[in-house]
Scaffold this motif. Structure first.
Motif, PDB file in Angstrom:
ATOM      1  N   SER A  56       0.833  -1.199   0.000  1.00 27.70           N
ATOM      2  CA  SER A  56       0.000   0.000   0.000  1.00 27.70           C
ATOM      3  C   SER A  56       0.872   1.254   0.000  1.00 27.70           C
ATOM      4  N   ARG A  57       0.564   2.197  -0.910  1.00 27.93           N
ATOM      5  CA  ARG A  57       1.306   3.449  -1.024  1.00 27.93           C
ATOM      6  C   ARG A  57       0.491   4.402  -1.888  1.00 27.93           C
ATOM      7  N   ARG A  58       0.901   5.647  -1.921  1.00 24.96           N
ATOM      8  CA  ARG A  58       0.209   6.612  -2.768  1.00 24.96           C
ATOM      9  C   ARG A  58       0.355   6.208  -4.237  1.00 24.96           C
ATOM     10  N   GLY A  59      -0.751   6.236  -4.978  1.00 26.22           N
ATOM     11  CA  GLY A  59      -0.714   5.904  -6.395  1.00 26.22           C
ATOM     12  C   GLY A  59      -0.610   4.426  -6.693  1.00 26.22           C
ATOM     13  N   ASP A  60      -0.917   3.572  -5.693  1.00 19.71           N
ATOM     14  CA  ASP A  60      -0.824   2.133  -5.934  1.00 19.71           C
ATOM     15  C   ASP A  60      -1.992   1.658  -6.789  1.00 19.71           C
ATOM     16  N   LEU A  61      -1.918   0.412  -7.212  1.00 24.09           N
ATOM     17  CA  LEU A  61      -2.955  -0.172  -8.069  1.00 24.09           C
ATOM     18  C   LEU A  61      -4.144  -0.620  -7.234  1.00 24.09           C
ATOM     19  N   VAL A  62      -5.318  -0.131  -7.571  1.00 24.96           N
ATOM     20  CA  VAL A  62      -6.590  -0.607  -7.019  1.00 24.96           C
ATOM     21  C   VAL A  62      -7.580  -0.565  -8.173  1.00 24.96           C
ATOM     22  N   ALA A  63      -7.982  -1.738  -8.662  1.00 28.90           N
ATOM     23  CA  ALA A  63      -8.828  -1.769  -9.852  1.00 28.90           C
ATOM     24  C   ALA A  63      -9.768  -2.970  -9.803  1.00 28.90           C
TER      25      ALA A  63
END
Length: 204
Positions: A56-63
């Motif tokens: 988990s981090r800023r701009g990570d993949l969540v789709a």
């Protein structure tokens, strides 16, 4: 404010899920699958999936991925990204965002980014309007993870039961009346405690 160890537990979504489910929290079933390319190679998914970066981090993949075509698109965009998958839960189309600062609750509603009309601003939600078991779950996360400041994403799992889908040790608590003051008070208390301990221990 949060310890390095507590923060690290929230940055690895595999460790996050294992800790939460091991403690009896209703966390979404989370599976590590390697990279999007490996997931796409498995063919057509049995049902809609939520694909997330393992870390988990800023701009990570969540789709959301409903088909092998979508999985191949994700594989092309994120070829080497370690990912986890969760089964997609349609729910109401709204995410319940709950933030906790030293035991004090703040809450909001946001259209799920996985819905076609998703995203947009977070609408304020008085914490008192959350069911008691939702409030208890949000507070219980802090005890299990050792966090003093954090955010959780909750979904209605059916029948009004909450499902925990993410924990964030670096929450962006925007537009929540009283949140900046609560955070400042906690920081001052934490700093004062550290100062007293240093004074009591004296110079080495």
């Amino acid at each position: 404010i949060n310890s390095a160890a507590a923060t690290a537990r929230c940055q690895d979504r595999v460790a996050m899920a294992e800790l939460a489910r091991g403690a009896g929290l209703p966390f979404a079933r989370t599976r590590f699958v390697g990279t999007p390319a490996e997931l796409a190679a498995a063919g057509e998914p049995a049902g809609p999936l939520v694909v997330k970066s393992r870390h988990s981090r800023r701009g990570d993949l969540v789709a959301r991925a409903d088909s092998a075509v979508r999985l191949r698109e994700l594989a092309a965009e994120w070829p080497e990204e370690p990912v986890v998958v969760q089964d997609f839960l349609a729910g109401s189309g709204w995410d319940h965002k709950v933030w906790v600062v030293d035991g004090r609750l703040f809450a909001g509603l946001r259209r799920s980014e996985l819905a076609p009309e998703g995203g947009g601003e977070t609408l304020p939600l008085p914490p008192g309007e959350l069911p008691a078991d939702w409030r208890a779950l949000a507070l219980g996360v802090g005890e299990v993870f050792g966090l003093e400041v954090y955010g959780v994403d909750l979904l209605d799992a059916g029948g009004g039961a909450p499902l925990l889908v993410d924990v964030n040790a670096f929450p962006g608590i925007r537009g929540q009346a009283g949140a900046p003051e609560a955070l400042a008070e906690l920081a001052l208390r934490t700093g004062a405690r550290a100062g007293r301990r240093a004074s009591e221990n004296g110079p080495e």
